[in-house]
Every structure is written in structure tokens, then in C-alpha cells.
Design a protein around this motif. Sequence first.
Motif, short mmCIF file in Angstrom:
data_model
loop_
_atom_site.label_atom_id
_atom_site.label_comp_id
_atom_site.label_asym_id
_atom_site.label_seq_id
_atom_site.Cartn_x
_atom_site.Cartn_y
_atom_site.Cartn_z
N GLU B 110 -3.45 9.97 -1.42
CA GLU B 110 -3.78 9.39 -2.72
C GLU B 110 -5.27 9.24 -2.97
N ARG B 111 -6.09 9.42 -1.95
CA ARG B 111 -7.52 9.21 -2.13
C ARG B 111 -8.13 10.34 -2.95
N GLU B 149 -1.13 14.51 -5.27
CA GLU B 149 -0.74 13.23 -4.67
C GLU B 149 0.49 12.65 -5.36
N ARG B 151 3.77 13.33 -5.10
CA ARG B 151 5.02 13.19 -4.36
C ARG B 151 4.74 12.78 -2.91
N LEU B 155 4.56 5.72 1.08
CA LEU B 155 3.93 5.09 -0.08
C LEU B 155 2.80 4.12 0.24
N ASP B 156 2.61 3.77 1.49
CA ASP B 156 1.59 2.77 1.80
C ASP B 156 0.18 3.35 1.71
N SER B 157 -0.78 2.46 1.50
CA SER B 157 -2.18 2.89 1.45
C SER B 157 -2.82 2.65 2.81
N TRP B 162 -1.24 8.04 4.91
CA TRP B 162 -1.98 9.16 4.32
C TRP B 162 -1.80 10.43 5.16
#
Lengths: 427, 171
Positions: B110-111, B149, B151, B155-157, B162
Amino acid sequence: MLKRVCRIVCLIMLMPVSALAELSIEITSGVDNPTSIAISPIMMKGAPLAEDISAIVGADLERSGLFSAMPRANMLSNPRALSEVYYRDWRIVGMQYLVVGSVVRQADGQLSATFSLVEVAGERVLFTHVAKGRDSQLRDIAHYISDKVFYTITGIKGAFSTRLAYVTATKEGGRQVFRLMVSDADGARERLMLKSKEPIMSPAWSPDGKELAYVSFETGRPAIFRQRLDNAKREQLTNFKGLNGAPAWSPDGQSMALVLSKDGNPELYLYRFATKTFTRLTRHFSIDTEPNWMSDGKSLIFTSDRGGSPQIYKLDITSRKIERLTFNGSYNARPRLSADDRTLVMVHRSQGIFHIASQDLVTGDVRILTRTRLDESPTVAPNGAMLMYATKRNNKGVLAAVSIDAGSRFLLPSRQGDVREPAWSPF
Amino acid sequence: MKLETLKPLLACAILSSFLVGCSSTPSSSSNGAGVGSSTIPADNGVSTGSIDGDGISGSDLDVDGGIETVFYFDFDKSTLKPESLAALRIHAQRLIANPANVRLEGHADERGTREYNMALGERRGSAVQEFLVLQGVDPSLLEVISYGEERPASLDSTESSWSLNRRVEIK
């Protein structure tokens, strides 16, 4: 000007959805000495209306960070017309401005709101104005009042009557469901534009505010669509192998900048609606993506890693000349511009943390505007006063806003699911 | 095989992907993806989805006849990890023996920005594609589809989450 409000609203006939990810406002900081204003209750024949116009106006003004609206309970009197204003009642509680008004039903069934802005110290009426609309337009009338008051006091055009588009992702029945939503600028009156079990991304407004472009994976691969707000009529614009992304409508509405990787890697293309033709604009083995238009429609700014890390570049469409704009840090991406083209906002990585930063394109000054992490997707209000972005709170995607001078901020937390990719509509 | 020695071959593969990557056939879009637009009043926000396990695409280690189908990447990188190569060679042999259309779905964590991550996901998918083509797989069998990002497998950050999301899934 009044007709404008009506016309806009008549065109919008979207289905409201029931409190799915509905947004609410949480102001987290404002300026140190906000302008004090009281909005006396605006009612019809002394009775409350279906929407509390005064509360909406107060909330609008407070959200700008520049105003502090007086709680109704503290008011010594509730004038409904200028003739009922006793300046002393407002002077002794330190109010700088006062709004009074009332609503009547006209013979044709429309509602008519008469409102005045008063400067308390000078005992001056700054304007008296009438706004008209249907019963379903009370919120539009309220935002109209906010725009008028905001402009008169600050000299900045209000953006309270604008809209937001954004994407939500919620887990339903064990799988992610994606929705493209449109709401008022305050998060109210959320409407569904598109629902899909496959991702939706990159919403972008047409310059007339009547259409959205976006990327949808509903065909099994990313494709760009355009969709009207008033009747949900939509058209698939691209179906190439590889990336079909980052649509950006040109200021004249005649074409769209977008990204395709059909020729091997992501390049910027220009798609002309009239001829349905694609013209390749960049030619480089690196990633070129996230185009955004300069207001004259002659240049694009975009993200490229052609220099080894993602940075913002400017492309002159005619000459194809490319100029690098950002030099501060090793990650600057997804540029957006203020309406005057002077302030660049972008995602900027600083010590491993992704913030929203602004860069003054004249002085070169770079400023980090946000304090959270994993901030992305900045979008500037059409008046250039605020920008909205997506961030994470408690492991959930939320929208947040900050004034362009970083002086005031607010959050739009949703009740459920992730909210992301805000796109602020034009005026 | 060292990645260094792959470089000239990868360049060839990039060229070949130029030659095959120009299709723009009109949409044969079935609406199987469950799309409803806002004129459909039936949507009142109530979830009517069926229950199919955890719902998020892919678990962290899918198996296909015992062979890994998910291949992971380092942050901001699209080079194959050495430990991926053995399983990818087996995929290649199978596809040569039994040609079938395969989707190479590239993903990012997600970054960073979403469209940039779409490009990064595609680079990862292309790296797998190029490797398979080098092994002799017919390029027309392979389609790279990036999900960026959008799918995530987890789900955690967090870094561990990651690292599960930076991947290519062979489907």
C-alpha cells in the motif's frame, strides 16, 4: 446566480444510499484566532425545517478553519430578520459577524430563503440576499449561504457547494465490495455511482462537473470508463492489454490524458473524444503515470521514475519538452495543482513516511502539510484554500483535509469500510 | 542462474512483449463482475454476497499441483527472487507441455501512490512473464494484469503484511 443552484441540483438525480460509509466531519485544528460568527436559526414561520440551515452554514464555515461559529445555546436572542437584530446582544459576546434569515414558501411551492450578513462592530449590513429552491434543496440553499458569507468576509470564493467523489471498499459477505461514491463537500448526501466486486480507482471529474472518469476492473482487467452523474449513462473508453489508468480530463473537456502500457511500459497518452484516437505523449522505458493538466491545457505534470526515483515532471504537449519539477526527496508522486497553477501538491516520502507536501512552483519552497502516515491521493478544492487526501486511521482508510497553508485540518471518518481516492469537483 | 546473466535475455523478452502487447480488441465484457450502477434502485447497501471463504483474492501461499503460484518481491523492486526460479521453471515446463492461457497478476503493497503501484505491479508481472518466455513458453498464453495495491493479500499496515502483498500470482 440563484438559478445556478437550482440548475445544478435539478441535474443531479442520483439515488441516495443508506448510511453505508457515510462521512461525518471531525475538525482537528483551526487557525489561532478564527473569525467569530453567529448564525441565528433560519426557520420557516418560526418552525424548524427538515434541514437545519444555520447548523449547516456554521459547520461549513468552521470546516474552513477560519471561523468559529457560536453555539446556538449561547445566543442571547434569535433574530429572524434585520429588524429584530439588537447589536448589543452580539457585541457583548464578542461576535464579529451575524447571519440572520428566514424561509417562506412561495405561491409556486418553492422555498425562498432571505438572509443577511451583518458586521456587528460597525452595525453594518453587508448584504441581503434571496436563495430559492425546492424542499429537497435545503442543503444546497445552506451551502449557497455559506459560499456567499465566506466570499464576502474572506474574499475567497467559497467551495461549499462543490462535491467529492471517492472510492469505498467494504467487506461484505466475506469479500471486498468497491463503490464509487459522490457526496456534498461536507460528506453529506452520499450517492452511489458504481458498485463492483472488482476494484474501482482513480476517479476524475469532467471540467463541467457533470461526469466522472474512473478505472474499473469489472471486465477482469483495468479499463477506463466515463459516466454521467445525472443518468448514470457510461461508456468504456479503453480496453488495451496492460495498464489503462490515471484518467485526467483536459480543461476544455475535449480530451483526456491517460496511461496505457500497451507498447511495453506505462506511457502518457492523449485520447480525443471527437475522433476516439490515442496519441502517445511520452517515450521512455521508465514508468510515466499520473498525468494532471496545467490550467491552460497545454502542459501536463506527471510522475516518472526516469531519473531513478519517482519525481514530478512537466510535459509541454506541443513540443514534447520535459522538465523536472521536484528535487527534494526520493519519492514525489501523483501531482495535483491549485487552480492558479502556482502550488503543486503531491505525495512525498520523508524518512520512510508518506506525507502530502506542497511545492511553490515560483519560489520552489517545499512544505510537508500532513502529520499522518500513508497519506496519498491529494486533491485541491477549486478555490485553492483546502486540499483533501486519503490516510489511515486505526488501520482504516479515511479522508482528511488540510488548508493549503497547513493552518487548519479536519477528518471525514466513515462509519464503515475504507474510504480512499477523494476527487474534489470543480465549481 | 544469476539474474545478471538474464539481463540481455530480458531485453529480448521486453522486445517480444512489444510485438505481442498491442491488442485493442473491443470489449467482450460480460457483466460477471457484479457491477451495478446508480440507476439500479435495488442497492440499499445490504450485503447479499455469497460466502466464499475469506474473500480476499489469494492466500499467501497458493498451491497448484504442489507448485507455488505466488511469488514475492522486495520493496520497490520487480526483480525475481532466486528462490522463485525453481517453481517458475516448473510452471514453464507445464505450459510448454500443456499450453493454457494464464494470468500473471501483479500486486504492490500500500505504500506509495495507487497508479504508480499499478505500474509497479505490472513490472512484477512482466518480470515473471519474461522469465517464462525465456524458458520457451508461448508469449501469447501469458497476460500480465496489475492490481497495484487494490487487492492486498493481507490488510494490516505492517512490514510482514506488506511483504505478503508484493507479489505475482499465476492464475
